[in-house]
Design a protein around this motif. Structure first.
Motif, PDB file in Angstrom:
ATOM      1  N   GLY A   1      12.593 -73.479  45.378  1.00  0.00           N
ATOM      2  CA  GLY A   1      10.657 -73.439  45.015  1.00  0.00           C
ATOM      3  C   GLY A   1      11.162 -72.448  44.010  1.00  0.00           C
ATOM      4  N   GLY A   2      12.453 -71.420  43.176  1.00  0.00           N
ATOM      5  CA  GLY A   2      12.263 -70.251  42.799  1.00  0.00           C
ATOM      6  C   GLY A   2      11.818 -70.165  41.327  1.00  0.00           C
ATOM      7  N   GLY A   3      11.563 -69.656  40.620  1.00  0.00           N
ATOM      8  CA  GLY A   3      10.437 -69.367  39.559  1.00  0.00           C
ATOM      9  C   GLY A   3      10.156 -68.028  38.758  1.00  0.00           C
ATOM     10  N   LEU A   4       9.366 -68.721  37.461  1.00  0.00           N
ATOM     11  CA  LEU A   4       8.930 -67.476  36.911  1.00  0.00           C
ATOM     12  C   LEU A   4       6.988 -67.829  37.250  1.00  0.00           C
TER      13      LEU A   4
ATOM     14  N   SER B   1       1.217 -66.977  43.101  1.00  0.00           N
ATOM     15  CA  SER B   1       1.747 -66.964  43.873  1.00  0.00           C
ATOM     16  C   SER B   1       3.233 -68.004  44.674  1.00  0.00           C
ATOM     17  N   LEU B   2       3.878 -68.290  45.072  1.00  0.00           N
ATOM     18  CA  LEU B   2       5.102 -69.501  45.098  1.00  0.00           C
ATOM     19  C   LEU B   2       5.381 -69.364  46.448  1.00  0.00           C
ATOM     20  N   ARG B   3       6.074 -70.548  46.988  1.00  0.00           N
ATOM     21  CA  ARG B   3       7.197 -71.044  48.474  1.00  0.00           C
ATOM     22  C   ARG B   3       8.283 -71.793  47.874  1.00  0.00           C
ATOM     23  N   LEU B   4       8.699 -70.475  48.570  1.00  0.00           N
ATOM     24  CA  LEU B   4      10.252 -70.528  48.406  1.00  0.00           C
ATOM     25  C   LEU B   4      11.108 -71.934  49.699  1.00  0.00           C
ATOM     26  N   SER B   5      11.988 -72.580  49.789  1.00  0.00           N
ATOM     27  CA  SER B   5      11.987 -73.424  51.005  1.00  0.00           C
ATOM     28  C   SER B   5      13.528 -73.268  51.420  1.00  0.00           C
ATOM     29  N   CYS B   6      14.283 -73.862  52.140  1.00  0.00           N
ATOM     30  CA  CYS B   6      15.586 -73.614  52.912  1.00  0.00           C
ATOM     31  C   CYS B   6      15.700 -74.870  54.331  1.00  0.00           C
ATOM     32  N   ALA B   7      16.529 -75.465  53.328  1.00  0.00           N
ATOM     33  CA  ALA B   7      17.158 -76.600  53.633  1.00  0.00           C
ATOM     34  C   ALA B   7      18.475 -76.440  54.848  1.00  0.00           C
ATOM     35  N   ALA B   8      18.599 -76.804  56.129  1.00  0.00           N
ATOM     36  CA  ALA B   8      19.302 -76.598  57.092  1.00  0.00           C
ATOM     37  C   ALA B   8      20.177 -77.559  57.629  1.00  0.00           C
TER      38      ALA B   8
ATOM     39  N   TRP C   1      24.990 -68.249  54.610  1.00  0.00           N
ATOM     40  CA  TRP C   1      24.461 -68.202  53.541  1.00  0.00           C
ATOM     41  C   TRP C   1      23.959 -69.287  52.821  1.00  0.00           C
ATOM     42  N   GLY C   2      23.098 -69.562  51.742  1.00  0.00           N
ATOM     43  CA  GLY C   2      22.680 -70.053  50.448  1.00  0.00           C
ATOM     44  C   GLY C   2      22.763 -69.530  49.662  1.00  0.00           C
ATOM     45  N   GLN C   3      23.118 -70.081  48.117  1.00  0.00           N
ATOM     46  CA  GLN C   3      23.744 -69.996  46.658  1.00  0.00           C
ATOM     47  C   GLN C   3      22.218 -68.767  46.001  1.00  0.00           C
ATOM     48  N   GLY C   4      20.869 -68.742  47.057  1.00  0.00           N
ATOM     49  CA  GLY C   4      20.282 -67.854  45.972  1.00  0.00           C
ATOM     50  C   GLY C   4      19.224 -69.205  44.941  1.00  0.00           C
ATOM     51  N   THR C   5      18.108 -68.611  44.939  1.00  0.00           N
ATOM     52  CA  THR C   5      16.716 -68.949  44.640  1.00  0.00           C
ATOM     53  C   THR C   5      16.156 -68.103  43.412  1.00  0.00           C
ATOM     54  N   GLN C   6      16.659 -67.783  42.202  1.00  0.00           N
ATOM     55  CA  GLN C   6      15.867 -66.850  41.475  1.00  0.00           C
ATOM     56  C   GLN C   6      14.516 -67.047  41.465  1.00  0.00           C
ATOM     57  N   VAL C   7      13.411 -65.810  41.374  1.00  0.00           N
ATOM     58  CA  VAL C   7      12.216 -65.316  41.587  1.00  0.00           C
ATOM     59  C   VAL C   7      11.532 -64.349  40.277  1.00  0.00           C
TER      60      VAL C   7
END
Length: 125
Positions: A8-11, A17-24, A115-121
């Protein structure tokens, strides 16, 4: 094996607004605390928000209170971070984390086990 995958990251422009998701996956997370952290270039990783799935207790960093909302979908084992009124200073890599602490909602990186790998915002001015 526990796996956390962010998306869900981005520019986005400032004010957007942005919505990040984390699937576990990998175990039952109903007793876990799920957190979001972020790390900007040259800075330490910092706490953003966390939620305890059992009871839905939440905690936020002062810098994001009133702008960000953390929520969880137990059926999908997914945690969300809705980010509104974004500012250039919100630019960072955002990480999802999981902790099995039974009572507290930790806000330090050392307390989280997975921890996850991360997403760039990236927020442009």
């Amino acid at each position: 094996q526990v796996r956390l995958v962010e998306s869900g990251g981005g520019l986005v422009q400032a004010g957007g607004s942005l919505r990040l998701s984390c699937a576990a996956s990998g175990r039952t997370f109903s007793s876990y605390v799920m957190g979001w952290f972020r790390q900007a270039p040259g800075k330490e990783r910092e706490f953003v928000a966390a939620i305890r799935w059992s009871g839905s207790t939440t905690s936020y960093a002062d810098s994001v209170k009133g702008r960000f909302t953390i929520s969880g979908d137990n059926a999908k084992n997914t945690v969300y971070l809705q980010m509104n009124s974004l500012k250039p200073e919100d630019t960072a890599v955002y990480y999802c984390a999981a902790d099995s602490s039974p009572y507290t909602i930790p806000t330090t990186t050392g307390s989280y086990e997975h921890w996850g790998q991360g997403t760039q915002v990236t927020v442009s001015s």
